[in-house]
Design a protein around this motif. Structure first.
Motif, PDB file in Angstrom:
ATOM      1  N   GLU A 185       0.824  -1.213   0.000  1.00 45.27           N
ATOM      2  CA  GLU A 185       0.000   0.000   0.000  1.00 45.27           C
ATOM      3  C   GLU A 185       0.852   1.253   0.000  1.00 45.27           C
ATOM      4  O   GLU A 185       1.762   1.397   0.823  1.00 45.27           O
ATOM      5  CB  GLU A 185      -0.912   0.011   1.242  1.00 45.27           C
ATOM      6  N   GLY A 186       0.559   2.134  -0.926  1.00 46.22           N
ATOM      7  CA  GLY A 186       1.213   3.449  -0.966  1.00 46.22           C
ATOM      8  C   GLY A 186       2.721   3.385  -1.055  1.00 46.22           C
ATOM      9  O   GLY A 186       3.424   4.080  -0.330  1.00 46.22           O
ATOM     10  N   ILE A 187       3.208   2.539  -1.940  1.00 49.15           N
ATOM     11  CA  ILE A 187       4.665   2.362  -2.036  1.00 49.15           C
ATOM     12  C   ILE A 187       5.307   3.490  -2.858  1.00 49.15           C
ATOM     13  O   ILE A 187       4.881   3.784  -3.973  1.00 49.15           O
ATOM     14  CB  ILE A 187       5.022   1.003  -2.688  1.00 49.15           C
ATOM     15  N   HIS A 188       6.320   4.104  -2.257  1.00 47.92           N
ATOM     16  CA  HIS A 188       7.116   5.137  -2.944  1.00 47.92           C
ATOM     17  C   HIS A 188       8.563   4.696  -3.005  1.00 47.92           C
ATOM     18  O   HIS A 188       9.072   4.122  -2.053  1.00 47.92           O
ATOM     19  CB  HIS A 188       7.073   6.455  -2.153  1.00 47.92           C
ATOM     20  N   LEU A 243       8.705   4.768  -8.223  1.00 55.37           N
ATOM     21  CA  LEU A 243       7.387   4.285  -7.826  1.00 55.37           C
ATOM     22  C   LEU A 243       6.703   5.376  -7.022  1.00 55.37           C
ATOM     23  O   LEU A 243       7.313   5.977  -6.127  1.00 55.37           O
ATOM     24  CB  LEU A 243       7.500   3.016  -6.971  1.00 55.37           C
ATOM     25  N   GLU A 244       5.444   5.631  -7.351  1.00 55.71           N
ATOM     26  CA  GLU A 244       4.733   6.701  -6.688  1.00 55.71           C
ATOM     27  C   GLU A 244       3.384   6.198  -6.211  1.00 55.71           C
ATOM     28  O   GLU A 244       2.509   5.911  -7.024  1.00 55.71           O
ATOM     29  CB  GLU A 244       4.543   7.837  -7.704  1.00 55.71           C
ATOM     30  N   ASN A 245       3.267   6.033  -4.916  1.00 53.59           N
ATOM     31  CA  ASN A 245       1.987   5.655  -4.308  1.00 53.59           C
ATOM     32  C   ASN A 245       1.365   4.406  -4.946  1.00 53.59           C
ATOM     33  O   ASN A 245       0.195   4.390  -5.300  1.00 53.59           O
ATOM     34  CB  ASN A 245       1.016   6.837  -4.402  1.00 53.59           C
ATOM     35  N   VAL A 246       2.184   3.373  -5.118  1.00 53.81           N
ATOM     36  CA  VAL A 246       1.695   2.169  -5.803  1.00 53.81           C
ATOM     37  C   VAL A 246       0.980   1.230  -4.823  1.00 53.81           C
ATOM     38  O   VAL A 246       1.458   0.979  -3.713  1.00 53.81           O
ATOM     39  CB  VAL A 246       2.859   1.428  -6.495  1.00 53.81           C
ATOM     40  N   ASN A 247      -0.176   0.744  -5.252  1.00 53.50           N
ATOM     41  CA  ASN A 247      -0.924  -0.260  -4.498  1.00 53.50           C
ATOM     42  C   ASN A 247      -0.981  -1.546  -5.299  1.00 53.50           C
ATOM     43  O   ASN A 247      -1.188  -1.509  -6.513  1.00 53.50           O
ATOM     44  CB  ASN A 247      -2.355   0.216  -4.253  1.00 53.50           C
ATOM     45  N   PHE A 248      -0.801  -2.654  -4.597  1.00 49.53           N
ATOM     46  CA  PHE A 248      -0.790  -3.937  -5.302  1.00 49.53           C
ATOM     47  C   PHE A 248      -1.236  -5.017  -4.330  1.00 49.53           C
ATOM     48  O   PHE A 248      -0.634  -5.198  -3.284  1.00 49.53           O
ATOM     49  CB  PHE A 248       0.638  -4.195  -5.805  1.00 49.53           C
ATOM     50  N   LYS A 249      -2.341  -5.695  -4.677  1.00 47.39           N
ATOM     51  CA  LYS A 249      -2.886  -6.696  -3.752  1.00 47.39           C
ATOM     52  C   LYS A 249      -3.056  -8.038  -4.437  1.00 47.39           C
ATOM     53  O   LYS A 249      -3.582  -8.106  -5.545  1.00 47.39           O
ATOM     54  CB  LYS A 249      -4.251  -6.223  -3.234  1.00 47.39           C
ATOM     55  N   ARG A 291      -5.954 -12.231 -12.589  1.00 44.05           N
ATOM     56  CA  ARG A 291      -6.152 -10.780 -12.526  1.00 44.05           C
ATOM     57  C   ARG A 291      -4.900 -10.090 -13.042  1.00 44.05           C
ATOM     58  O   ARG A 291      -3.843 -10.706 -13.180  1.00 44.05           O
ATOM     59  CB  ARG A 291      -6.417 -10.349 -11.079  1.00 44.05           C
ATOM     60  N   ILE A 292      -5.034  -8.797 -13.305  1.00 40.69           N
ATOM     61  CA  ILE A 292      -3.897  -8.053 -13.839  1.00 40.69           C
ATOM     62  C   ILE A 292      -3.821  -6.675 -13.196  1.00 40.69           C
ATOM     63  O   ILE A 292      -4.853  -6.062 -12.906  1.00 40.69           O
ATOM     64  CB  ILE A 292      -4.017  -7.931 -15.384  1.00 40.69           C
ATOM     65  N   THR A 293      -2.595  -6.241 -12.905  1.00 36.82           N
ATOM     66  CA  THR A 293      -2.367  -4.860 -12.473  1.00 36.82           C
ATOM     67  C   THR A 293      -1.420  -4.223 -13.475  1.00 36.82           C
ATOM     68  O   THR A 293      -0.406  -4.818 -13.839  1.00 36.82           O
ATOM     69  CB  THR A 293      -1.758  -4.811 -11.056  1.00 36.82           C
ATOM     70  N   ILE A 294      -1.787  -3.031 -13.936  1.00 33.92           N
ATOM     71  CA  ILE A 294      -0.955  -2.348 -14.931  1.00 33.92           C
ATOM     72  C   ILE A 294      -0.331  -1.108 -14.299  1.00 33.92           C
ATOM     73  O   ILE A 294      -1.015  -0.319 -13.637  1.00 33.92           O
ATOM     74  CB  ILE A 294      -1.797  -1.954 -16.168  1.00 33.92           C
TER      75      ILE A 294
END
Ligand SMILES: Nc1ncnc2c1ncn2[C@@H]1O[C@H](COP(=O)(O)OP(=O)(O)OP(=O)(O)O)[C@@H](O)[C@H]1O
Ligand SMILES: [Mg+2]
Length: 499
Positions: free
Chosen positions: A10-13, A22-28, A212-215
């Motif tokens: 969550e919120g990775i910078h 990386l700016e505010n990356v979310n990945f679940k 699922r996919i995250t882009i």
């Protein structure tokens, strides 16, 4: 609340030297799903995964496992939580055997201080069999091709228990048959409840394997969705931020091909398997070589380029017999090779983008004993532009470039030597869909100027897009040859290869 997620970022910078990656990356990620992580070259995929595996620390952000906040300070922490990664850069030790590589870091097989050889051999054999990998556990990794190394790298990470397995472009040098071996394995792992994060630039694979996919684009989230709610065109648009018309489109180019030969290979014999290879390449022609892993494609290119010893055989350039025994001979004969194994053979990783591009071009840039700095800068800057190489400076060491951008540097540096014959081994492996199209255009333009090109690729769509003619190689022999215009579909070519 979020029990359904095994992993939440969550919120990775993350910035490197002030440059935001990386700016505010979310990945679940859910338990037991295959989650594709997709984005253009340099989008930040590998960096995000290196944060998850403790290779890098994020500047800001939270990591949760099963809903609980955890800290990953180093790779050991990641292991503790069952997170494993198959790196884009292979981590095998070339001087050790396959078995030693697979069990190098596993504790239970050590007895006192000595590693029990018999046990690791048996375990390796079993694992390789399960995987359908036809390799001797005692073979040294340095003697194997890149494709096998990839499979072994994967087997290695599967030898250990994992809850979350990250695969960063696992199929970059695998052909379709070998990719299917991997996909079967992924299926088995999923059944065991393992979550898989799958990074790839091969769109068709993503549809085959992902739930699922995250882009990501330029270090930011674009979208996360179920795979059946998105199509390939949309994925590419999200990745590139603009419409990309047909990536791989074949163009008939008969009128560009001369009747004269630029290269003739006569009865080339490399070893007891790869024997009596003869073919001719016309001026302006793009010739493909298709075949399975181990069919000898790379070895043939290496023998022509003088980095692999020939037992027998003649090479003629523009009708003239030419002795090629070293890279130096090859370069002066006008041959260039973009190697498959770019990190080892293609680049000096510590050196800058600039130094890497000018290296094979030094002769031309020497201006009465001094290097013409203006020319150097121009050459490097035009290369960066033509190939859309993502780097914040021409002085950035190439090891800090993303995988796909390293590949573009290798292609640029050899194309700029303006060779007569260009040999390309998996030219677009690891390159994003936008850049793939650009590279295909660059290859075509290069051939249009009366040069010869040979392309080896395990991506059939790529061969079909760019080649005028395709040789089929099987167990070190040319078993067939087709004009591109006579091949109706990818399936036809696939069938020809697997015969
Ligand atoms: N150690 C580092 N130092 C400086 N810059 C870095 C470093 N590691 C990565 N970068 C930069 O971060 C950006 C993202 O790189 P990353 O390797 O995460 O991209 P990627 O999405 O995996 O791309 P590819 O598809 O080409 O593998 C790139 O611009 C890269 O140059
Ligand atoms: Mg990467």
């Amino acid at each position: 609340m979020n029990e359904q997620y095994i992993l939440e970022l969550e919120g990775i910078h993350k910035s490197f030297n002030g440059v935001k990656v990386l700016e505010n990356v979310n990945f679940k990620v859910k338990a037991g799903e295959v989650h594709a992580l997709v984005g253009g070259n340099g989008a930040g995929k590998s960096t995000l995964m290196k944060i998850l595996t403790g290779v890098y620390k994020c500047d800001k952000g939270v990591i949760k496992i099963n809903g609980k906040v955890i800290k990953i300070e180093d790779p050991n922490d990641a292991k503790k939580y069952g997170i494993r990664m198959i790196f884009q850069e292979l981590s095998l030790v070339p001087t050790l055997t396959v078995a030693e590589n697979i069990f190098l870091t596993n504790e239970p097989i050590t007895k006192g201080f000595a590693i029990n050889k018999r046990i690791i051999q048996e375990k390796t054999s079993k694992l390789l069999k399960e995987f359908d990998i036809d390799v001797d556990p005692n073979a040294r990794v340095s003697s194997l091709g890149v494709g096998y190394c990839q499979l072994i790298e994967i087997a290695k990470s599967l030898a250990t228990e994992a809850n979350i397995l990250i695969m960063d472009e696992p199929t970059a040098s695998l052909s379709e048959a070998e990719t299917n071996i991997l996909f079967n394995f992924i299926k088995k792992l999923k059944e065991k409840g393992v979550s898989i994060i799958y990074i790839s630039h091969r769109m068709n694979e993503i549809f085959k394997v992902a739930d699922r996919i995250t882009i990501l684009r330029d270090g930011k989230n674009v979208i996360t969705t179920e795979i059946d709610k998105i199509n390939i065109q949309e994925i590419i648009e999200y990745m590139m931020g603009s419409k990309v018309e047909k990536i791989f489109e074949w163009q008939e180019r008969d009128q560009m091909i001369d009747n004269d030969y630029i290269l003739e290979v006569k009865e080339l014999t490399v070893n007891s398997q790869i024997k009596d290879i003869s073919f001719k390449l016309k001026k302006g022609e793009i010739l493909g070589i298709a075949g399975l892993m181990g069919s000898g494609r790379t070895e043939i290119l290496e023998a022509i380029f003088g980095i692999r010893e020939k037992i027998k055989g003649e090479i003629l350039i523009e009708g003239k017999r030419t002795e090629i025994k070293s890279v130096k001979d090859a370069i002066s004969a006008g041959i260039a090779l973009v190697p498959e194994n770019r990190r080892e053979q293609g680049l000096v990783l510590m050196h800058s983008v600039k130094e890497n591009i000018i290296l094979p071009n030094l002769q031309r840039l020497l201006h009465v004993f001094a290097i013409n700095t203006k020319k150097v800068k121009m050459l490097v800057e035009t290369s960066i532009k033509e190939f859309s190489i993502k780097t914040d400076s021409i002085n950035k060491p190439v090891r800090f470039l993303s995988g796909g951008n390293q590949q573009k540097v290798v292609i640029a540096k050899w194309l700029k030597t303006n060779p007569k014959v260009l040999l390309l081994d998996e030219p677009t492996a690891g390159v994003d869909v936008g850049a793939k199209g650009e590279i295909v255009n660059i290859i075509r333009e290069f051939a249009n100027s009366g040069k010869g090109v040979i392309v080896v690729s395990s991506e059939l769509a790529e061969l079909l897009a760019v080649c005028d003619r395709i040789l089929i190689l099987s167990k070190g022999r040319i078993i067939n040859e087709y004009l591109r215009k006579d091949i109706e579909s990818e399936e036809v070519l696939q069938h020809a290869i697997q015969q």
